[in-house]
Design an enzyme around this catalytic site. Structure first.
Site, short mmCIF file in Angstrom:
data_model
loop_
_atom_site.label_atom_id
_atom_site.label_comp_id
_atom_site.label_asym_id
_atom_site.label_seq_id
_atom_site.Cartn_x
_atom_site.Cartn_y
_atom_site.Cartn_z
N TYR A 134 51.65 79.44 63.82
CA TYR A 134 51.78 80.81 64.23
C TYR A 134 53.10 80.74 65.15
O TYR A 134 53.76 81.87 65.29
CB TYR A 134 50.69 81.26 65.00
CG TYR A 134 50.35 80.82 66.34
CD1 TYR A 134 51.02 81.15 67.28
CD2 TYR A 134 49.41 79.62 66.29
CE1 TYR A 134 50.86 80.51 68.58
CE2 TYR A 134 49.12 79.16 67.61
CZ TYR A 134 49.72 79.55 68.76
OH TYR A 134 49.57 79.01 69.78
N GLY A 135 53.67 79.64 65.37
CA GLY A 135 54.73 79.80 66.36
C GLY A 135 55.78 78.67 65.94
O GLY A 135 56.25 78.62 64.68
N SER A 136 56.19 77.72 66.76
CA SER A 136 57.22 76.87 66.25
C SER A 136 56.73 75.82 65.06
O SER A 136 57.52 75.29 64.43
CB SER A 136 57.70 76.00 67.59
OG SER A 136 56.61 75.37 67.97
N GLU A 181 51.56 69.88 71.68
CA GLU A 181 50.84 70.96 71.85
C GLU A 181 50.02 70.94 73.29
O GLU A 181 49.93 71.91 74.11
CB GLU A 181 49.98 71.49 70.83
CG GLU A 181 50.85 71.76 69.52
CD GLU A 181 51.74 72.77 69.69
OE1 GLU A 181 51.50 73.83 70.45
OE2 GLU A 181 52.97 72.95 68.84
N PHE A 219 46.69 76.00 61.75
CA PHE A 219 47.21 77.27 61.58
C PHE A 219 48.49 77.37 62.41
O PHE A 219 48.21 77.06 63.62
CB PHE A 219 46.08 78.16 61.88
CG PHE A 219 46.55 79.49 62.11
CD1 PHE A 219 46.67 80.15 60.75
CD2 PHE A 219 46.59 80.38 63.28
CE1 PHE A 219 47.39 81.49 60.56
CE2 PHE A 219 47.00 81.59 63.03
CZ PHE A 219 47.34 82.36 61.84
#
Length: 225
Positions: free
Chosen positions: A62-64, A137, A60
């Protein structure tokens, strides 16, 4: 198979393969906070052991990851995650800011909901690609890898995502909008500015038909400065 273009002035796949990202982080943060290759591997193994039965290889974004995933994407679906929301709640001391002038990056924090994009990894490549994703991450251990259930175009998808660790030293908490604007307007790190990170995320979401009122408010405030 879809591959998204890489922006040359931001994080690259070779940064992950050559461990440059860890070098940059360990120079900026307490080196004891950076996970070793062995610790990253253990974290991934633990996460995979918790993979729900029947789940595919979805992530999922949601940012970069929306605009610079750095992994091959076999399928993309706009998706809704309930129980977590997107927020600039993590100080960036290297990638989008410095120790002297910290930037902000997005995390998922508890409460609310988040619209993003479910991205499916090609199964034959999934394990190797997840090892690289962990170098990206999890290098500072600021996120908790979590399996979540998404509503993806009326289909339930189980995906992996990264939720902010509230106990991490870089957790920024619930900053006021004014403070977020102030930081986003000035901070710059090894992989670009916090403002650029906001804008690329906002535009990527819009390209999938997703308008995030929170990101739009930030962008409008910054444009008016």
């Amino acid at each position: 198979m879809k591959r998204w273009p890489h922006h040359p002035d931001t994080l690259s796949r070779s940064d992950l393969e050559q461990n440059r990202m860890r070098e940059i982080y360990t120079a900026a943060i307490d080196p004891s906070l950076a996970l070793s290759d062995e610790q990253l591997s253990d974290s991934l193994t633990t996460t995979l052991a918790a993979k729900p039965k029947g789940a595919g290889w979805w992530v999922f974004a949601y940012g970069s990851l929306l605009w610079n995933p750095l992994f091959p994407v076999a399928e993309m679906r706009p998706a809704m995650l309930t129980g977590l929301h997107r927020r600039f709640c993590l100080w960036s001391l290297a990638s989008r800011g410095t120790r002297d002038q910290p930037g902000l990056v997005l995390g998922l924090d508890r409460g609310g909901a988040c619209r993003g994009v479910a991205m499916r990894l090609p199964a034959p490549l999934a394990l190797d690609e997840l090892h690289l994703l962990w170098r990206r991450e999890m290098v500072a251990n600021a996120y908790r890898p979590t399996w979540v259930r998404l509503d993806a175009d009326a289909r339930e998808v189980v995906a992996l995502t990264f939720v902010v660790r509230r106990g991490h030293p870089q957790y920024a908490g619930k900053l006021s909008l004014d403070k977020q604007v102030e930081v986003l307007d000035c901070a710059c790190g090894a992989f670009g500015t916090s403002l650029d990170y906001l804008e690329r995320t906002r535009v990527a979401l819009v390209s999938h038909g997703i308008v995030d009122p929170y990101l739009e408010r930030l962008a409008a405030r910054l444009a008016a400065r």
